[in-house]
Design an enzyme around this catalytic site. Sequence first.
Site, short mmCIF file in Angstrom:
data_model
loop_
_atom_site.label_atom_id
_atom_site.label_comp_id
_atom_site.label_asym_id
_atom_site.label_seq_id
_atom_site.Cartn_x
_atom_site.Cartn_y
_atom_site.Cartn_z
N HIS A 149 0.87 -1.31 0.04
CA HIS A 149 0.08 -0.02 -0.03
C HIS A 149 0.71 1.29 0.04
O HIS A 149 1.89 1.38 0.79
CB HIS A 149 -0.99 0.08 1.23
CG HIS A 149 -2.00 -0.80 1.17
ND1 HIS A 149 -3.39 -0.68 0.49
CD2 HIS A 149 -2.31 -2.30 1.59
CE1 HIS A 149 -3.97 -1.70 0.67
NE2 HIS A 149 -3.34 -2.61 1.04
N ALA A 196 12.33 -19.47 10.68
CA ALA A 196 11.02 -19.13 11.21
C ALA A 196 10.79 -18.04 11.63
O ALA A 196 11.62 -17.28 12.49
CB ALA A 196 10.75 -20.06 12.53
N THR A 201 12.30 -8.78 3.12
CA THR A 201 12.10 -7.45 2.38
C THR A 201 13.05 -7.31 1.33
O THR A 201 12.68 -6.36 0.58
CB THR A 201 12.24 -6.21 3.46
OG1 THR A 201 13.64 -6.41 3.82
CG2 THR A 201 11.14 -6.41 4.66
N LYS A 202 14.17 -8.15 1.09
CA LYS A 202 14.86 -7.84 -0.04
C LYS A 202 15.55 -9.13 -0.66
O LYS A 202 15.30 -10.19 -0.17
CB LYS A 202 16.25 -7.20 0.55
CG LYS A 202 16.25 -5.70 1.21
CD LYS A 202 17.50 -5.14 1.55
CE LYS A 202 17.22 -3.70 1.99
NZ LYS A 202 18.62 -3.17 2.43
N ARG A 216 18.22 -11.35 7.19
CA ARG A 216 19.62 -11.30 6.73
C ARG A 216 20.15 -12.53 6.50
O ARG A 216 19.92 -13.69 7.22
CB ARG A 216 20.58 -10.45 7.76
CG ARG A 216 20.59 -11.14 9.05
CD ARG A 216 20.92 -10.46 10.24
NE ARG A 216 21.27 -11.08 11.33
CZ ARG A 216 20.48 -11.82 12.22
NH1 ARG A 216 19.35 -11.67 12.08
NH2 ARG A 216 20.94 -12.47 13.26
#
Length: 235
Positions: A149, A196, A201-202, A216
């Site tokens: 969003h 878990a 996000t990347k 990471r």
Amino acid sequence: MNNWKYFSKIKRFQQLLLTTFLGDVPTIFGGVKLRSLLYRTIFAQIGSSVYIQDGVEFISTDSIEIGNGVYIFKGVRIDGKGHENNRINLENGVVIERNVVIGALNNTCIDIDQDTFIGPSVCIAGPGDIKIGKHCLIAAHTGIYANNHNFADPKELIKDQGITRKGIVIEDDCWLGHGVKVLDGVTIGRGSVIGAGAVVTKDISPFSVAVGIPARVIKNRDGKELIQLKSTEIC
């Protein structure tokens, strides 16, 4: 145009009629065989030896393709509605466990490749395209969300600011642990393990082990042996 809308409504009614009456026929009364046989008339494609348990909900079945030997268990909801170009494809040997939700939304392609396992209560949602490769293991309560969003203008309601839709790719032989979240625009490289509860996000490079929020990479795989983590991190 009016004729197309009329026939589209008739088609949707036929789909709803069949899935409503057949969807809850118990396995013990031949429900699996009935669904496998009669659903062929309303789905884009259904292969052989398909097991669809009772209590599975399908919407816009003409957007859904199911390969050979696919298993779909109770409480699953697969929704192809929203656009005539939507496509949801479950390749051969895919297993969809209980209470999974798969939603295409709008002009969306969702592909789950062969022999991939989708654990209980997973959510896979467009409208961005989603590609999950072969032989993947997606653990329970994972969320794969191919949209985001916009919210830059504090004076306007967030729901009125629109969304972005970059899409998500999870390559072959990946293992996503319990409760992983994969956000829009991400590619997880082949053979990777996501611990878990991680939030991806990347992009994750192939044969990586990633944990945390945001995820990471903490170790790599050498192609022969899996670098061991604590069992609580990837179970």
